[in-house]
Design a protein around this motif. Sequence first.
Motif, PDB file in Angstrom:
ATOM      1  N   SER A  75       0.623  -1.310  -0.086  1.00 56.53           N
ATOM      2  CA  SER A  75      -0.059   0.100  -0.141  1.00 56.53           C
ATOM      3  C   SER A  75       0.819   1.144  -0.012  1.00 56.53           C
ATOM      4  N   GLY A  76       0.408   2.404  -0.523  1.00 51.34           N
ATOM      5  CA  GLY A  76       1.045   3.692  -0.518  1.00 51.34           C
ATOM      6  C   GLY A  76       0.473   4.701  -1.019  1.00 51.34           C
ATOM      7  N   GLY A  77       1.110   5.673  -1.421  1.00 51.40           N
ATOM      8  CA  GLY A  77       0.405   6.762  -2.269  1.00 51.40           C
ATOM      9  C   GLY A  77       1.448   7.880  -2.147  1.00 51.40           C
ATOM     10  N   LYS A  78       0.930   9.210  -1.667  1.00 55.82           N
ATOM     11  CA  LYS A  78       1.607  10.587  -1.867  1.00 55.82           C
ATOM     12  C   LYS A  78       2.703  10.425  -0.561  1.00 55.82           C
ATOM     13  N   SER A  79       4.004  10.858  -0.679  1.00 56.69           N
ATOM     14  CA  SER A  79       4.882  10.878   0.449  1.00 56.69           C
ATOM     15  C   SER A  79       4.189  11.739   1.695  1.00 56.69           C
ATOM     16  N   ARG A  80       4.482  10.955   2.840  1.00 58.18           N
ATOM     17  CA  ARG A  80       3.972  11.882   4.005  1.00 58.18           C
ATOM     18  C   ARG A  80       5.087  12.516   4.508  1.00 58.18           C
ATOM     19  N   THR A  81       6.435  12.439   4.158  1.00 63.03           N
ATOM     20  CA  THR A  81       7.451  13.025   4.532  1.00 63.03           C
ATOM     21  C   THR A  81       7.815  14.324   3.529  1.00 63.03           C
ATOM     22  N   GLU A  82       7.434  15.525   4.200  1.00 65.77           N
ATOM     23  CA  GLU A  82       7.267  16.702   3.257  1.00 65.77           C
ATOM     24  C   GLU A  82       8.527  17.287   3.196  1.00 65.77           C
ATOM     25  N   HIS A  83       9.643  16.955   3.767  1.00 64.88           N
ATOM     26  CA  HIS A  83      10.889  17.840   3.687  1.00 64.88           C
ATOM     27  C   HIS A  83      12.017  16.971   2.706  1.00 64.88           C
ATOM     28  N   THR A  84      11.351  15.928   2.211  1.00 68.80           N
ATOM     29  CA  THR A  84      12.207  15.286   0.995  1.00 68.80           C
ATOM     30  C   THR A  84      11.690  15.601  -0.265  1.00 68.80           C
ATOM     31  N   GLN A  85      12.449  15.417  -1.180  1.00 76.41           N
ATOM     32  CA  GLN A  85      12.004  15.661  -2.692  1.00 76.41           C
ATOM     33  C   GLN A  85      11.300  14.419  -3.302  1.00 76.41           C
ATOM     34  N   LEU A  86      11.411  13.352  -2.435  1.00 73.72           N
ATOM     35  CA  LEU A  86      10.609  12.021  -3.033  1.00 73.72           C
ATOM     36  C   LEU A  86       9.264  12.326  -2.974  1.00 73.72           C
ATOM     37  N   ASP A  87       8.567  11.799  -4.027  1.00 77.49           N
ATOM     38  CA  ASP A  87       6.953  12.181  -4.063  1.00 77.49           C
ATOM     39  C   ASP A  87       6.040  11.069  -3.846  1.00 77.49           C
ATOM     40  N   GLY A  88       6.474   9.824  -3.747  1.00 72.44           N
ATOM     41  CA  GLY A  88       5.858   8.708  -3.655  1.00 72.44           C
ATOM     42  C   GLY A  88       6.212   7.775  -2.513  1.00 72.44           C
ATOM     43  N   GLU A  89       5.259   7.344  -1.733  1.00 71.50           N
ATOM     44  CA  GLU A  89       5.895   6.538  -0.464  1.00 71.50           C
ATOM     45  C   GLU A  89       4.979   5.060  -0.484  1.00 71.50           C
ATOM     46  N   ILE A  90       5.806   3.935  -0.096  1.00 77.04           N
ATOM     47  CA  ILE A  90       5.393   2.679   0.267  1.00 77.04           C
ATOM     48  C   ILE A  90       5.026   2.832   1.752  1.00 77.04           C
ATOM     49  N   TYR A  91       3.518   2.502   2.087  1.00 74.88           N
ATOM     50  CA  TYR A  91       3.372   2.813   3.369  1.00 74.88           C
ATOM     51  C   TYR A  91       3.431   1.342   4.156  1.00 74.88           C
ATOM     52  N   ASP A  92       3.151   0.358   3.275  1.00 79.20           N
ATOM     53  CA  ASP A  92       3.333  -1.073   4.016  1.00 79.20           C
ATOM     54  C   ASP A  92       3.490  -1.978   2.808  1.00 79.20           C
ATOM     55  N   ILE A  93       4.246  -3.052   3.144  1.00 79.42           N
ATOM     56  CA  ILE A  93       4.416  -4.159   2.196  1.00 79.42           C
ATOM     57  C   ILE A  93       4.609  -5.491   3.068  1.00 79.42           C
TER      58      ILE A  93
END
Length: 181
Positions: A75-93
């Motif tokens: 599962s995942g979506g938009k990055s929840r870490t705003e201070h990085t330049q990375l835009d997507g995030e894996i929330y769980d695998i």
Amino acid sequence: MVKVRKATVIDAEQIASVHDETWKLTYEPIIQEDDLQQVTSFENRKIMWETTLRSSHHHVFVVESTEGDIVGFISGGKSRTEHTQLDGEIYDIYILPSHQRKGFGQKLLYTFIQECEELGYESLLVWILTDNPYGQFYVRLGARKIEADNVTIGKGTYEETAYGWEDLEQLKGALASSQVQ
């Protein structure tokens, strides 16, 4: 044949079961028993997944065994870490132990990357407990350590590490060289 597909609300109970079993097995050696006991119950996980699967901001895929049972998910979506330049995030695998090291995680990740590209994401981040031995999965696929931070679980404080890929094409290449798609 193994099948990866987008999850639906109907899958919530099976996803919660996989999540509950694999989370406990993964973290029992890492998290203090008292803290582990305070983690969400199966019933709460089921409700959480029913809610999550109704969200348009949360993207969830499952992998089914040849018998049609869900044996893993991402599962995942938009990055929840705003201070990085990375835009997507894996929330769980999570993959059930009986189905690990068979390429299921790579198949889930490849499908998730395709979804990320459709959403316009160009990079990807994942946070894991630093002592989680499964972190090597990401490192083998070219992820680099981005940062570390502390997280509270129960009453305990544990270190988390963020790994990331600045270019999804790099990750796709690593998966392709693993010959899994």
